[in-house]
Design an enzyme around this catalytic site. Structure first.
Site, PDB file in Angstrom:
ATOM      1  N   CYS A  21      18.387  25.826 153.678  1.00  0.00           N
ATOM      2  CA  CYS A  21      18.059  27.048 152.947  1.00  0.00           C
ATOM      3  C   CYS A  21      19.301  27.476 152.185  1.00  0.00           C
ATOM      4  CB  CYS A  21      17.639  28.122 153.943  1.00  0.00           C
ATOM      5  SG  CYS A  21      17.318  29.695 153.167  1.00  0.00           S
ATOM      6  N   ASN A  49       8.165  22.408 148.653  1.00  0.00           N
ATOM      7  CA  ASN A  49       8.507  23.555 147.796  1.00  0.00           C
ATOM      8  C   ASN A  49       8.254  23.139 146.351  1.00  0.00           C
ATOM      9  OD1 ASN A  49       9.883  25.362 149.898  1.00  0.00           O
ATOM     10  ND2 ASN A  49      10.965  23.430 150.185  1.00  0.00           N
ATOM     11  N   CYS A  94      14.555  30.543 145.317  1.00  0.00           N
ATOM     12  CA  CYS A  94      14.783  29.586 146.412  1.00  0.00           C
ATOM     13  C   CYS A  94      16.040  28.801 146.043  1.00  0.00           C
ATOM     14  CB  CYS A  94      13.571  28.670 146.549  1.00  0.00           C
ATOM     15  SG  CYS A  94      13.843  27.327 147.719  1.00  0.00           S
TER      16      CYS A  94
HETATM   17  N1  LIG Z   1      10.786  27.310 152.463  1.00  0.00           N
HETATM   18  C1  LIG Z   1      11.825  26.311 152.495  1.00  0.00           C
HETATM   19  C2  LIG Z   1      13.023  26.757 153.265  1.00  0.00           C
HETATM   20  C3  LIG Z   1      13.725  27.913 152.676  1.00  0.00           C
HETATM   21  C4  LIG Z   1      14.442  27.548 151.391  1.00  0.00           C
HETATM   22  C5  LIG Z   1      15.202  28.737 150.885  1.00  0.00           C
HETATM   23  N2  LIG Z   1      14.464  29.782 150.340  1.00  0.00           N
HETATM   24  C6  LIG Z   1      16.375  28.375 149.995  1.00  0.00           C
HETATM   25  O1  LIG Z   1      16.977  29.305 149.447  1.00  0.00           O
HETATM   26  O2  LIG Z   1      16.740  27.219 149.876  1.00  0.00           O
HETATM   27  C7  LIG Z   1      11.320  25.024 153.171  1.00  0.00           C
HETATM   28  O3  LIG Z   1      10.408  25.069 153.998  1.00  0.00           O
HETATM   29  O4  LIG Z   1      11.866  23.967 152.861  1.00  0.00           O
END
Ligand SMILES: N[C@@H](CCC[C@H](N)C(=O)O)C(=O)O
Length: 327
Positions: A77, A201, A228
């Site tokens: 993340c 994603n 993200c």
């Molecule tokens: N939802 C993502 C994990 C979180 C990613 C995050 N928001 C970031 O900033 O990288 C997953 O399940 O891979």
């Protein structure tokens, strides 16, 4: 159980940070997932995109585990890592540190404020993997680089990569951003489906000008988020591979929660990305939790007074997005 937490965000991607270094919590795996589902629920007083568990590490200055709002665990993340970077650096009085994540130990460092009074951190995004089996993406080919996936769209071309959490990236026009293609396609690949059995994603990327892109991401385990970090890093790399941007040069990445910067490096045939952006604390709270009853109450809450400074960056970013995307 009672838990102290900090709510913070990176580019409006918001998290509840729980310190397991200074506090003697001992969560089972089931409890971590239940805590994420309960506390991240947007219909409650907390609500967030995920939980960051900050733990001791045998090999690094600290360890991060991240759970999405639906209780699934993510391997990485980027926006969350900036918050953890800040937390560890402030806890131990460091300007740089190494944080253990599920698949890699990653370098993080404090940087000059992006704008006045915005705590800013740089985090390393690596490893970068293109083999489809690493996402996994079940197609009868080893990699997917700017190609169609007939089950998903007749018009869009996609690149698939893991950083190391899985991402599907497509470069789009403004009309495609305005349509509901991203929602439909993302829900498909994040529901029961044969292509992406673990979900993915999904990012729509619009180049704005050389050195600037806009990225909107539908996150696995969450849905649309303001930003993200791993997606913006993966998107920056894809734009360099497509020669829309340049390696080793700063790329300004606009998102619905503000702006970050990415620098993509190509070293001995491998890629790694620096992600630079805010690590803003909103408030700290003590929470009394009844996991069996799926209930919690907030016993105390203190505003950490940082959001006002961040809003200035958000305003500037919104102006750029409005001008370049909405004409
Ligand atoms: N939802 C993502 C994990 C979180 C990613 C995050 N928001 C970031 O900033 O990288 C997953 O399940 O891979």
């Amino acid at each position: 159980m009672q838990i102290d937490l900090i709510k913070g965000h990176g580019s409006g991607n918001d998290f509840l940070l729980i310190d397991e270094i200074s506090n003697a919590y001992s969560f089972t795996e089931k409890e971590r997932a239940e805590l994420a589902r309960l506390l991240c629920n947007r219909n409650t007083e907390l609500g967030a995109d995920g939980i960051l568990f900050v733990m001791k590490s045998q090999h690094a200055d600290g360890r991060m585990r991240v759970f999405n709002a639906d209780g699934s665990e993510a391997s990485m993340c980027g926006n969350g890592l900036r918050l953890v970077a800040r937390y560890i650096c402030e806890l131990y009085g460091l300007n740089e540190a190494v944080i253990e994540t599920m698949k890699a130990n990653l370098k993080v460092s404090k940087q000059a404020d992006l704008l006045q009074d915005i705590h800013t951190y740089q985090v390393e995004i690596s490893p970068v993997l293109f083999e489809l089996k690493t996402l996994p993406l079940n197609l009868n080919q080893p990699t997917l680089y700017n190609e169609r996936i007939k089950e998903l769209s007749d018009e869009l071309t996609f690149t698939a990569l893991a950083v190391p959490n899985p991402h599907l990236i497509t470069i789009v026009e403004t009309e495609q951003l305005q349509s509901d293609i991203q929602k439909q396609l993302s829900e498909k690949v994040n529901g029961p489906n044969e292509l992406f059995p673990d979900g993915v994603n999904v990012s729509f990327v619009k180049p704005l000008q050389p050195g600037a892109i806009y990225v909107r991401t539908f996150e696995r385990g969450v849905g649309f988020t303001n930003a993200c970090g791993t997606a913006m890093s993966a998107s920056s790399l894809v734009t360099c591979l497509l020669e829309l941007n340049e390696f080793e040069k700063t790329i300004n990445v606009y998102n619905n929660g503000g702006k970050v910067q990415c620098v993509v490096h190509q070293i001995a045939g491998e890629y790694k990305i620096d992600l630079i952006g805010n690590a803003t604390y909103l408030y700290e709270a003590a929470v009394e939790i009844n996991l069996k009853g799926e209930l919690f109450t907030i016993s105390s809450k203190k505003d950490l007074m940082e959001q006002h400074s961040y809003e200035k960056l958000q305003e500037v970013a919104q102006q750029v997005i409005t001008k370049t995307l909405k004409g």
